[in-house]
Enzyme design. Structure first.
Site, PDB file in Angstrom:
ATOM      1  N   GLY A  76       3.884   0.695  -0.936  1.00  0.00           N
ATOM      2  CA  GLY A  76       3.111   1.915  -0.729  1.00  0.00           C
ATOM      3  C   GLY A  76       2.520   1.961   0.659  1.00  0.00           C
ATOM      4  O   GLY A  76       2.967   1.267   1.580  1.00  0.00           O
TER       5      GLY A  76
ATOM      6  N   GLU B 164       5.004  -4.468   0.557  1.00  0.00           N
ATOM      7  CA  GLU B 164       5.871  -3.714   1.471  1.00  0.00           C
ATOM      8  C   GLU B 164       5.142  -2.415   1.772  1.00  0.00           C
ATOM      9  O   GLU B 164       4.959  -1.569   0.892  1.00  0.00           O
ATOM     10  CB  GLU B 164       7.234  -3.467   0.837  1.00  0.00           C
ATOM     11  CG  GLU B 164       8.286  -3.023   1.843  1.00  0.00           C
ATOM     12  CD  GLU B 164       8.456  -1.522   1.875  1.00  0.00           C
ATOM     13  OE1 GLU B 164       7.769  -0.871   2.711  1.00  0.00           O
ATOM     14  OE2 GLU B 164       9.253  -1.001   1.087  1.00  0.00           O
TER      15      GLU B 164
END
Length: 488
Positions: A229, A251
């Site tokens: 996100g 990530e």
């Protein structure tokens, strides 16, 4: 189409939120249309889901690895064969074209294939056994326990899949929290695979990130979070985990550059790949090309041919088979994206749109934007330095390889990058100087990925890895058991 009202999935059952509240899901291609609704979950629902996952974890982890793998393979088969209502729901709630939604549902089995097609390698990764005349040593990779999976709205089933497969193979159970902008697709995926897995092994709680995501991250019985996100939300999750000394894989997106060197062959294949690499999912892909650096000798040619190719784009409702690019996913993203373009244009950049609207009469009723090239832009403008997450590509010229590397690395992000050249050895040498978790040579985008290779970022793009054996081991804790007598 009829409204799709779905419930959350906890402990093998479909249930409403403890509060009874619901969230309407709006179609970004037709903002007057309510697609359906999802439960507005809260901490009480997270408590129930985590408790279910914790109860199921011991039995699940003690099942033979081959049995867990067989059940996950069955789940993958069910996803591949899902009926059209799954991809259609995903397109209606977040906008991307139907072909991409179909691909989203097919992505988890593809990602899991690396593990499932190599059972011996999977066993070796989880159990390292050594025996010699000094005794026996086993290095075991044990499950961490209950894993929280927080996934965004752009490719929700794929991004849940790269967490779910290795987490379950390693013996963990999972509580997933999807974005409220793409929960229906995730729930349709769980509807397809839920009965393939024992009760409590996979749970899905819907709601807003501020409530369910925060509660999951702070929960005392959640042993790890796998998060994909935005940077701001990722920091909040990392802080919650840090306060409990728990682990995470993050990530957090990227500002991904593509570099075209002076010897690149400017042909139709190159232009087609570049166009696809920045317009897929309306540019709302973490690894999409977001900055294009072109050697000054081919800058004008590349820009002109890319514009010509983009004229074929047709923007509209993703369910329309004549559409090649759908809307942006929600009002917040649309406003941010268009403000970045307006700011660049006000600073003197040339902002040029291409393609056409599928239906001009409904254009203002959705979050539509034509694919856009931004030229004459300064290297420090926000459209260049930030992840725009939309169908716009700033193009900047350079003169030397050293200058290109400096421009590429002048960002706090480092997810993916690509180098395009007729000399592969030159690209390999250059790649070693780029701060990115992945550098692709003469390709960029989803077709560049290998399910056996680890994926993740450097710098503010996050830490930890998904996919590949490295991605599997992220969901384990290492334990050694030994009776070796090692002489001093």
């Amino acid at each position: 189409m009829s409204a799709l009202d779905m419930d959350m999935y906890v402990d093998g059952s479909w249930r409403q939120a403890s509060s009874g509240g619901r969230i309407d899901v709006i179609n970004p291609a037709r903002t007057s249309e309510t697609v359906g609704s999802i439960p507005d979950g809260g901490p009480a629902d997270i408590d129930l889901a985590v408790a279910a996952a914790k109860r199921a974890q011991s039995d699940w982890s003690h099942r033979p690895l081959a049995e867990r793998a067989a059940l996950i393979a069955d789940a993958g088969t069910r996803l591949t064969a899902i009926d059209p209502s799954g991809p259609e729901a995903l397109t209606r709630e977040m906008g991307k074209i139907l072909a991409e939604s179909v691909m989203d549902f097919q992505s988890p089995p593809w990602a899991w294939s690396h593990y499932l097609n190599d059972p011996d390698g999977l066993d070796r990764a989880l159990n390292d056994r050594r025996c010699d005349d000094t005794g026996r040593l086993e290095i075991r990779r044990r499950p961490v326990g209950v894993v929280g999976a927080i996934v965004p709205w752009n490719w929700p089933i794929a991004l849940l899949g790269v967490k779910l497969g290795p987490a379950l193979l390693a013996g963990n159970t999972v509580v997933a929290v999807p974005s409220p902008y793409a929960s229906l697709g995730v729930l349709k995926a769980i509807e397809a695979i839920g009965s393939a897995l024992p009760t409590g092994v996979v749970n899905v709680v819907t709601g807003t990130g501020e409530r369910v995501g925060a509660a999951l991250s702070a929960h005392r019985d959640v042993d790890m979070i796998a998060f994909t996100g935005g940077l701001e939300a990722g920091r909040a999750v990392a802080q919650a985990l840090g306060s409990r000394l728990r682990r995470g894989v993050f990530e957090l997106g990227g500002n991904d550059p593509a570099v075209l060197l002076d010897d690149v062959k400017v042909d139709d294949d190159l232009i087609r790949k570049l166009a696809a690499a920045f317009t897929m999912t309306s540019g709302q892909v973490c690894f999409a090309v977001k900055r294009l650096y072109v050697h000054h000798t081919v800058l004008d040619e590349v820009t002109a041919k890319l514009g010509d190719a983009l004229q074929a784009a047709v923007v509209g409702d993703g369910l329309d088979p004549g559409v090649t690019m759908g809307p942006l996913a929600n009002e917040r993203q649309f406003k941010r994206f268009t403000s970045l373009l307006a700011e660049a244009e006000a600073s003197g950049a040339q902002v040029t749109t291409f393609g056409r609207a599928r239906d001009k009469t409904t254009w203002d009723g959705g979050y539509f934007h034509l694919p856009t090239l931004v030229t004459g832009v300064g290297a420090r403008e926000r459209i260049v330095t930030e992840e725009q997450f939309g169908p716009a590509l700033p193009i900047i010229g350079f003169r030397t390889d050293a200058e290109a590397i400096s421009l590429v690395n002048a960002t706090p992000f480092g997810l993916t990058s690509s180098i395009w050249t007729s000399d592969p050895s030159r690209a390999w040498a250059m790649a070693d100087q780029i701060d990115a978790g992945a550098t692709f040579i003469n390709k960029h985008g989803i077709a560049a990925f290998d399910p056996g290779a680890p994926f993740g970022g450097m710098k503010e793009s996050g830490y930890g890895r998904e996919m590949g054996m490295e991605g599997l081991l992220e969901f384990t804790s290492t334990q050694q058991i030994t009776d070796r007598q090692i002489p001093m």
